[in-house]
Design a protein around this motif. Structure first.
Motif, short mmCIF file in Angstrom:
data_model
loop_
_atom_site.label_atom_id
_atom_site.label_comp_id
_atom_site.label_asym_id
_atom_site.label_seq_id
_atom_site.Cartn_x
_atom_site.Cartn_y
_atom_site.Cartn_z
N LEU A 8 -1.11 -1.61 -7.21
CA LEU A 8 -2.52 -1.32 -6.90
C LEU A 8 -3.08 -0.28 -7.84
N GLN A 9 -4.30 -0.52 -8.27
CA GLN A 9 -5.02 0.45 -9.07
C GLN A 9 -6.31 0.78 -8.37
N GLY A 10 -6.86 1.95 -8.64
CA GLY A 10 -8.10 2.30 -7.98
C GLY A 10 -8.66 3.62 -8.46
N MET A 11 -9.55 4.15 -7.64
CA MET A 11 -10.21 5.41 -7.95
C MET A 11 -10.32 6.23 -6.68
N ALA A 12 -10.39 7.54 -6.84
CA ALA A 12 -10.60 8.44 -5.71
C ALA A 12 -11.74 9.38 -6.07
N HIS A 33 -12.68 19.16 -7.29
CA HIS A 33 -13.77 19.71 -6.50
C HIS A 33 -14.70 18.58 -6.07
N ALA A 34 -15.54 18.84 -5.08
CA ALA A 34 -16.49 17.83 -4.60
C ALA A 34 -17.24 17.20 -5.77
N GLY A 35 -17.27 15.88 -5.80
CA GLY A 35 -17.93 15.14 -6.87
C GLY A 35 -16.99 14.66 -7.96
N ASP A 36 -15.77 15.20 -8.03
CA ASP A 36 -14.80 14.76 -9.04
C ASP A 36 -14.26 13.37 -8.71
N VAL A 37 -14.05 12.58 -9.76
CA VAL A 37 -13.49 11.24 -9.62
C VAL A 37 -12.22 11.18 -10.46
N THR A 38 -11.18 10.53 -9.93
CA THR A 38 -9.93 10.36 -10.68
C THR A 38 -9.45 8.93 -10.56
N ARG A 39 -8.86 8.43 -11.63
CA ARG A 39 -8.29 7.07 -11.64
C ARG A 39 -6.86 7.10 -11.13
N GLU A 40 -6.48 6.05 -10.45
CA GLU A 40 -5.10 5.84 -10.03
C GLU A 40 -4.66 4.53 -10.66
N THR A 44 0.66 5.64 -12.30
CA THR A 44 0.46 6.91 -11.60
C THR A 44 1.45 7.10 -10.46
N ALA A 45 2.10 8.24 -10.45
CA ALA A 45 2.85 8.72 -9.28
C ALA A 45 2.28 10.09 -8.99
N HIS A 46 1.87 10.31 -7.74
CA HIS A 46 1.19 11.57 -7.45
C HIS A 46 1.15 11.87 -5.95
N GLY A 47 0.65 13.03 -5.64
CA GLY A 47 0.43 13.44 -4.27
C GLY A 47 -0.71 14.45 -4.23
N ILE A 58 -11.69 12.77 0.95
CA ILE A 58 -11.50 11.94 -0.24
C ILE A 58 -11.77 10.49 0.14
N LEU A 59 -12.53 9.79 -0.71
CA LEU A 59 -12.75 8.36 -0.54
C LEU A 59 -11.94 7.66 -1.63
N VAL A 60 -11.02 6.79 -1.22
CA VAL A 60 -10.15 6.08 -2.17
C VAL A 60 -10.45 4.60 -2.09
N SER A 61 -10.55 3.97 -3.26
CA SER A 61 -10.80 2.54 -3.36
C SER A 61 -9.70 1.92 -4.23
N HIS A 62 -9.05 0.89 -3.72
CA HIS A 62 -8.02 0.18 -4.48
C HIS A 62 -8.50 -1.21 -4.84
N VAL A 63 -8.12 -1.65 -6.04
CA VAL A 63 -8.45 -2.99 -6.51
C VAL A 63 -7.27 -3.89 -6.18
N VAL A 64 -7.54 -4.95 -5.41
CA VAL A 64 -6.49 -5.88 -5.02
C VAL A 64 -6.78 -7.23 -5.68
N VAL A 65 -5.78 -7.78 -6.34
CA VAL A 65 -5.93 -9.07 -7.01
C VAL A 65 -5.94 -10.18 -5.97
#
Length: 67
Positions: A8-12, A33-40, A44-47, A58-65
């Motif tokens: 899965l790939q996405g953004m937060a 900080h509020a307003g920052d966007v990051t790609r996953e 990516t391995a993270h926490g 945090i609002l996270v959106s994943h792209v599903v094939v």
């Protein structure tokens, strides 16, 4: 919790507050900080941790094939 994004790939986007991200591609913690966007992306391995004394959202959106 520490996790990977192998398929899965996405953004937060941080809607409010402050969060610290620990990522396999960066030796130093990343403070978001509020307003920052990051790609996953697929490598990516993270926490995430809230090290502040304020709530964070945090609002996270994943792209599903589709198959």
């Amino acid at each position: 919790a520490w996790h990977t994004h192998t398929a899965l790939q996405g953004m937060a986007i941080l809607l409010s507050g402050e969060m610290t991200e620990f990522r396999n591609t960066c030796l130093d913690p990343i403070v978001h900080h509020a307003g920052d966007v990051t790609r996953e992306d697929a490598g990516t391995a993270h926490g995430w941790r809230n090290l502040s004394d304020q709530p964070a959202v945090i609002l996270v959106s994943h792209v599903v094939v589709r198959s």
